[in-house]
Design a protein around this motif. Structure first.
Motif, short mmCIF file in Angstrom:
data_model
loop_
_atom_site.label_atom_id
_atom_site.label_comp_id
_atom_site.label_asym_id
_atom_site.label_seq_id
_atom_site.Cartn_x
_atom_site.Cartn_y
_atom_site.Cartn_z
N SER A 40 0.81 -1.22 0.00
CA SER A 40 0.00 0.00 0.00
C SER A 40 0.85 1.27 0.00
O SER A 40 0.33 2.35 -0.19
N LEU A 41 2.16 1.14 0.20
CA LEU A 41 3.03 2.32 0.22
C LEU A 41 3.62 2.58 -1.16
O LEU A 41 4.02 1.65 -1.86
N SER A 42 3.68 3.85 -1.50
CA SER A 42 4.36 4.23 -2.73
C SER A 42 5.14 5.50 -2.46
O SER A 42 4.82 6.27 -1.55
N VAL A 43 6.19 5.70 -3.22
CA VAL A 43 7.02 6.90 -3.09
C VAL A 43 7.06 7.57 -4.45
O VAL A 43 7.24 6.91 -5.47
N ARG A 44 6.84 8.88 -4.44
CA ARG A 44 6.88 9.60 -5.70
C ARG A 44 7.41 11.00 -5.49
O ARG A 44 7.48 11.49 -4.37
N VAL A 45 7.78 11.61 -6.58
CA VAL A 45 8.27 12.99 -6.55
C VAL A 45 7.08 13.93 -6.41
O VAL A 45 6.04 13.75 -7.05
N ALA A 46 7.22 14.93 -5.55
CA ALA A 46 6.15 15.91 -5.35
C ALA A 46 6.05 16.85 -6.54
O ALA A 46 7.05 17.17 -7.20
N ILE A 47 4.83 17.29 -6.81
CA ILE A 47 4.58 18.31 -7.83
C ILE A 47 3.86 19.47 -7.16
O ILE A 47 3.40 19.36 -6.02
N GLU A 48 3.76 20.60 -7.86
CA GLU A 48 3.16 21.79 -7.27
C GLU A 48 1.76 21.53 -6.72
O GLU A 48 1.37 22.09 -5.70
N ALA A 49 0.99 20.68 -7.40
CA ALA A 49 -0.38 20.39 -6.96
C ALA A 49 -0.42 19.70 -5.59
O ALA A 49 -1.48 19.65 -4.96
N THR B 55 8.58 27.43 15.11
CA THR B 55 9.54 26.65 14.34
C THR B 55 9.27 26.91 12.86
O THR B 55 8.12 27.08 12.45
N PRO B 56 10.32 26.97 12.04
CA PRO B 56 10.14 27.29 10.62
C PRO B 56 9.10 26.43 9.90
O PRO B 56 8.29 26.99 9.15
N PRO B 57 9.04 25.11 10.09
CA PRO B 57 8.03 24.34 9.36
C PRO B 57 6.59 24.73 9.70
O PRO B 57 5.70 24.55 8.89
N LEU B 58 6.37 25.26 10.89
CA LEU B 58 5.02 25.68 11.27
C LEU B 58 4.68 27.07 10.76
O LEU B 58 3.52 27.45 10.70
N ARG B 59 5.69 27.84 10.40
CA ARG B 59 5.46 29.20 9.90
C ARG B 59 5.40 29.27 8.38
O ARG B 59 5.02 30.29 7.82
N GLU B 60 5.80 28.21 7.69
CA GLU B 60 5.79 28.24 6.22
C GLU B 60 4.40 28.44 5.66
O GLU B 60 3.43 27.89 6.17
N THR B 61 4.32 29.20 4.59
CA THR B 61 3.05 29.44 3.91
C THR B 61 2.91 28.47 2.74
O THR B 61 3.87 27.80 2.36
N LEU B 62 1.72 28.44 2.17
CA LEU B 62 1.48 27.60 0.99
C LEU B 62 2.39 28.01 -0.15
O LEU B 62 2.95 27.15 -0.85
N ASP B 63 2.57 29.31 -0.36
CA ASP B 63 3.46 29.78 -1.43
C ASP B 63 4.90 29.33 -1.21
O ASP B 63 5.60 28.95 -2.15
N GLU B 64 5.35 29.33 0.04
CA GLU B 64 6.72 28.89 0.34
C GLU B 64 6.88 27.40 0.09
O GLU B 64 7.90 26.96 -0.46
N VAL B 65 5.90 26.62 0.49
CA VAL B 65 5.97 25.17 0.26
C VAL B 65 5.98 24.90 -1.24
O VAL B 65 6.76 24.08 -1.74
N SER C 198 7.04 26.88 -3.65
CA SER C 198 8.33 27.26 -4.25
C SER C 198 9.44 26.29 -3.87
O SER C 198 10.34 26.01 -4.66
N ARG C 199 9.37 25.71 -2.67
CA ARG C 199 10.38 24.73 -2.27
C ARG C 199 10.26 23.44 -3.10
O ARG C 199 11.26 22.78 -3.34
N ILE C 200 9.05 23.10 -3.52
CA ILE C 200 8.88 21.94 -4.40
C ILE C 200 9.62 22.19 -5.71
O ILE C 200 10.26 21.29 -6.25
N ASP C 201 9.56 23.43 -6.19
CA ASP C 201 10.24 23.77 -7.44
C ASP C 201 11.75 23.81 -7.31
O ASP C 201 12.47 23.44 -8.23
N GLU C 202 12.26 24.24 -6.17
CA GLU C 202 13.71 24.45 -6.03
C GLU C 202 14.44 23.30 -5.34
O GLU C 202 15.66 23.29 -5.31
N SER C 203 13.72 22.35 -4.78
CA SER C 203 14.34 21.25 -4.05
C SER C 203 13.88 19.92 -4.63
O SER C 203 13.04 19.86 -5.50
N ASN C 204 14.44 18.85 -4.09
CA ASN C 204 14.00 17.49 -4.40
C ASN C 204 13.06 17.08 -3.27
O ASN C 204 13.50 16.91 -2.14
N VAL C 205 11.79 16.96 -3.57
CA VAL C 205 10.80 16.59 -2.56
C VAL C 205 10.18 15.26 -2.95
O VAL C 205 9.67 15.11 -4.06
#
Length: 111
Positions: free
Chosen positions: A7-16, A41-51, A53-60
């Motif tokens: 039931s587990l799968s791993v995939r690359v995140a996309i903007e959606a 803590t930074p993960p609790l302060r992140e906005t949707l726009d920041e998340v 943009s991080r998908i675009d600039e990082s490997n998620v």
């Protein structure tokens, strides 16, 4: 005890995926914040726009149990060093200690 990984799968995140990733991130990090008496803590302060943009600039990469996100990791290559940014694992997944995703099932995101 062995549990099937079917039931587990791993995939690359996309903007959606950004909104669901933000919810998962907050669910996981709030569990860490309360025992430490701070929500600052930074993960609790992140906005949707920041998340997003991080998908675009990082490997998620996202770990899914069926349609539900149960874990994620965000890494990026800086010079010749991989920096692990945010790792989140849903409490439900933590309770199933023997469920491990083999590296052969991870998406290849080398750049």
């Amino acid at each position: 005890m062995t549990v099937s990984l079917d039931s587990l799968s791993v995939r690359v995140a996309i903007e959606a995926d950004a909104a669901e990733l933000l919810v998962l991130q907050r669910c996981c990090w709030v569990q860490e914040a309360f025992p430490n008496d701070t929500l600052d803590t930074p993960p609790l302060r992140e906005t949707l726009d920041e998340v997003t943009s991080r998908i675009d600039e990082s490997n998620v990469s996202i770990v899914c149990d069926g349609h539900r996100f149960v874990g994620a990791v965000r890494v990026r290559l800086i010079d010749r060093t991989w920096e692990i940014g945010v790792r989140v694992v849903h409490r439900r997944a933590q309770q199933q200690k023997h469920r491990v995703v083999p590296t052969s099932r991870l998406p290849d995101r080398r750049r």
